[in-house]
Design an enzyme around this catalytic site. Structure first.
Site, PDB file in Angstrom:
ATOM      1  N   GLU A 134     121.200  39.677  10.433  1.00  0.00           N
ATOM      2  CA  GLU A 134     121.418  38.727  10.126  1.00  0.00           C
ATOM      3  C   GLU A 134     122.045  37.818  10.494  1.00  0.00           C
ATOM      4  O   GLU A 134     123.635  38.107  11.065  1.00  0.00           O
ATOM      5  CB  GLU A 134     122.854  38.552   8.528  1.00  0.00           C
ATOM      6  CG  GLU A 134     122.976  39.050   7.196  1.00  0.00           C
ATOM      7  CD  GLU A 134     123.171  38.522   6.064  1.00  0.00           C
ATOM      8  OE1 GLU A 134     122.412  38.358   5.309  1.00  0.00           O
ATOM      9  OE2 GLU A 134     124.559  38.698   6.599  1.00  0.00           O
ATOM     10  N   GLU A 147     130.963  36.321   7.963  1.00  0.00           N
ATOM     11  CA  GLU A 147     130.932  35.347   7.277  1.00  0.00           C
ATOM     12  C   GLU A 147     133.047  35.570   7.211  1.00  0.00           C
ATOM     13  O   GLU A 147     134.060  35.421   7.831  1.00  0.00           O
ATOM     14  CB  GLU A 147     131.724  34.879   6.280  1.00  0.00           C
ATOM     15  CG  GLU A 147     130.233  34.035   5.928  1.00  0.00           C
ATOM     16  CD  GLU A 147     129.590  33.031   4.957  1.00  0.00           C
ATOM     17  OE1 GLU A 147     129.803  34.045   3.628  1.00  0.00           O
ATOM     18  OE2 GLU A 147     128.257  32.946   4.873  1.00  0.00           O
ATOM     19  N   ASN A 202     122.949  37.475  -2.785  1.00  0.00           N
ATOM     20  CA  ASN A 202     124.990  37.332  -2.308  1.00  0.00           C
ATOM     21  C   ASN A 202     125.377  35.811  -2.704  1.00  0.00           C
ATOM     22  O   ASN A 202     124.903  34.655  -2.229  1.00  0.00           O
ATOM     23  CB  ASN A 202     125.559  37.446  -0.818  1.00  0.00           C
ATOM     24  CG  ASN A 202     127.216  37.239  -0.485  1.00  0.00           C
ATOM     25  OD1 ASN A 202     127.700  37.702  -1.037  1.00  0.00           O
ATOM     26  ND2 ASN A 202     126.861  36.794   0.835  1.00  0.00           N
ATOM     27  N   SER A 227     118.216  32.593   5.594  1.00  0.00           N
ATOM     28  CA  SER A 227     117.919  31.309   5.455  1.00  0.00           C
ATOM     29  C   SER A 227     116.214  32.022   4.842  1.00  0.00           C
ATOM     30  O   SER A 227     115.795  31.467   4.929  1.00  0.00           O
ATOM     31  CB  SER A 227     118.062  30.457   6.308  1.00  0.00           C
ATOM     32  OG  SER A 227     118.872  29.434   6.117  1.00  0.00           O
ATOM     33  N   LYS A 264     128.270  34.951  -2.872  1.00  0.00           N
ATOM     34  CA  LYS A 264     129.506  34.426  -1.884  1.00  0.00           C
ATOM     35  C   LYS A 264     131.015  33.581  -2.750  1.00  0.00           C
ATOM     36  O   LYS A 264     130.587  34.225  -4.187  1.00  0.00           O
ATOM     37  CB  LYS A 264     129.503  33.324  -0.783  1.00  0.00           C
ATOM     38  CG  LYS A 264     128.744  33.325   0.023  1.00  0.00           C
ATOM     39  CD  LYS A 264     128.099  32.734   1.158  1.00  0.00           C
ATOM     40  CE  LYS A 264     126.571  33.620   1.889  1.00  0.00           C
ATOM     41  NZ  LYS A 264     126.601  32.402   3.602  1.00  0.00           N
ATOM     42  N   HIS A 306     130.036  41.414   6.501  1.00  0.00           N
ATOM     43  CA  HIS A 306     129.233  40.315   6.933  1.00  0.00           C
ATOM     44  C   HIS A 306     130.063  39.751   7.695  1.00  0.00           C
ATOM     45  O   HIS A 306     130.980  39.614   7.396  1.00  0.00           O
ATOM     46  CB  HIS A 306     129.371  39.451   5.203  1.00  0.00           C
ATOM     47  CG  HIS A 306     128.892  37.894   4.879  1.00  0.00           C
ATOM     48  ND1 HIS A 306     128.451  36.661   5.798  1.00  0.00           N
ATOM     49  CD2 HIS A 306     127.060  37.725   4.596  1.00  0.00           C
ATOM     50  CE1 HIS A 306     128.071  36.221   5.487  1.00  0.00           C
ATOM     51  NE2 HIS A 306     126.825  36.656   4.103  1.00  0.00           N
ATOM     52  N   GLY A 334     122.725  30.266   6.520  1.00  0.00           N
ATOM     53  CA  GLY A 334     123.035  28.930   5.764  1.00  0.00           C
ATOM     54  C   GLY A 334     122.903  27.850   6.520  1.00  0.00           C
ATOM     55  O   GLY A 334     122.982  26.641   6.444  1.00  0.00           O
TER      56      GLY A 334
HETATM   57  C1  PEP Z   1     123.856  35.352   3.504  1.00  0.00           C
HETATM   58  O1  PEP Z   1     124.951  35.032   3.039  1.00  0.00           O
HETATM   59  O2  PEP Z   1     123.756  36.237   4.123  1.00  0.00           O
HETATM   60  C2  PEP Z   1     122.645  34.972   3.916  1.00  0.00           C
HETATM   61  C3  PEP Z   1     121.819  35.130   4.361  1.00  0.00           C
HETATM   62  O3  PEP Z   1     123.003  33.471   3.686  1.00  0.00           O
HETATM   63  P1  PEP Z   1     121.652  32.087   2.987  1.00  0.00           P
HETATM   64  O4  PEP Z   1     120.236  32.995   2.894  1.00  0.00           O
HETATM   65  O5  PEP Z   1     122.146  30.988   2.969  1.00  0.00           O
HETATM   66  O6  PEP Z   1     121.049  31.789   5.135  1.00  0.00           O
END
Ligand code: PEP
Length: 254
Positions: free
Chosen positions: A170, A100, A9, A216, A11, A98, A176
């Site tokens: 997640e 966000e 992703n 992450s 973003k 997601h 992040g």
């Molecule tokens: C995400 O945006 O779905 C995500 C898991 O980000 P990151 O890998 O940067 O933690």
């Protein structure tokens, strides 16, 4: 055998030229270095889906998708894109819910259930995201939160429809932040989600469901995460912005 899926992703990152360079490098790395069966999904800003799906058309295990879509199929919804538009550009997957989107755009489980329907109506695959905040985990309500996200967002679907759904666990505190859930923590939640599906539907639906972990994920923690029995791939954010780091996560699946 459950399908394994590694999705990146992007973003709201990358110019068009940067994105095309990344896809070109990544597809060559995957062709030369990866001989497994996992599907690799590139999820760029929607403007780039058409170019990416054309660029990767000859790569059998690479596909593309969108980060969000409207719950409406068409009409006067300025700024929105529909699942059918994603499909017409060659996209196959759409991320729904997601954290966000839930946090910054107020997307609720009820609303997301409608978006899931919109994606399935176009015979595309929703990647439905669930995950608890740090506060929810620390106050030990995370299983209730996850259960509500899964049941309110997905349990109106038939068993046949569920076969086209991917779930991504997640934990919000791991996105992040550089903090990954331990393999035990992730496995515990993935098994919990699979069990919810078993109770609501049946063993076949539960066993067939691809459950990705996200938060992450990097090449150095991916091997261990992927060794857990209920972790069927990853939804990757930061590490998907560089061809080498994303290709190394894909290789970890082999
Ligand atoms: C995400 O945006 O779905 C995500 C898991 O980000 P990151 O890998 O940067 O933690």
């Amino acid at each position: 055998m459950r399908k394994k899926i590694i999705a990146g992703n992007w973003k709201m990152n990358k110019s068009f030229d940067e994105g095309m360079a990344l896809v070109s490098e990544l597809s060559n790395m995957i062709k030369d270095e990866y001989h497994g069966s996992a599907e690799v999904v590139i999820i760029p800003p929607s403007l780039y889906i058409n170019s990416i799906s054309r660029m990767t058309a000859d790569f059998a295990n690479i596909s593309s998708g969108a980060q969000n879509c409207s719950n409406h199929s068409s009409g006067a919804y300025t700024g929105e894109i529909s699942a059918s538009m994603v499909k017409s550009c060659g996209g196959k997957y759409i991320i729904i819910g997601h954290s966000e989107r839930r946090q910054y755009f107020g997307e609720t489980n009820d609303w997301l259930a409608k978006k899931v329907d919109a994606v399935l109506t176009e015979s595309l695959n929703p990647i439905y995201c669930v995950g608890e905040t740090l506060e929810e985990r620390e106050s030990n309500v995370h299983f209730n939160v996850l259960k509500a996200q899964i049941s309110e967002g997905l349990f109106h679907l038939s068993a046949e429809q569920m076969a086209n759904v991917v779930v991504a666990y997640e934990p919000v505190w791991a996105i992040g932040t550089g903090k990954t859930a331990s393999t035990e923590q992730a496995q515990e939640v993935h098994a919990f989600i699979r069990n919810l599906l078993r109770e609501k539907y049946n063993e076949t639906v539960a066993d067939h469901l691809t459950i990705q972990y996200g938060g992450s994920v990097k090449a150095d923690n991916a091997v261990e995460l992927f060794s857990a029995p209920d972790i069927d791939g990853a939804l990757v954010g930061g590490a998907a912005l560089q061809s080498r780091s994303f290709a190394d996560i894909v290789k970890a699946m082999a």
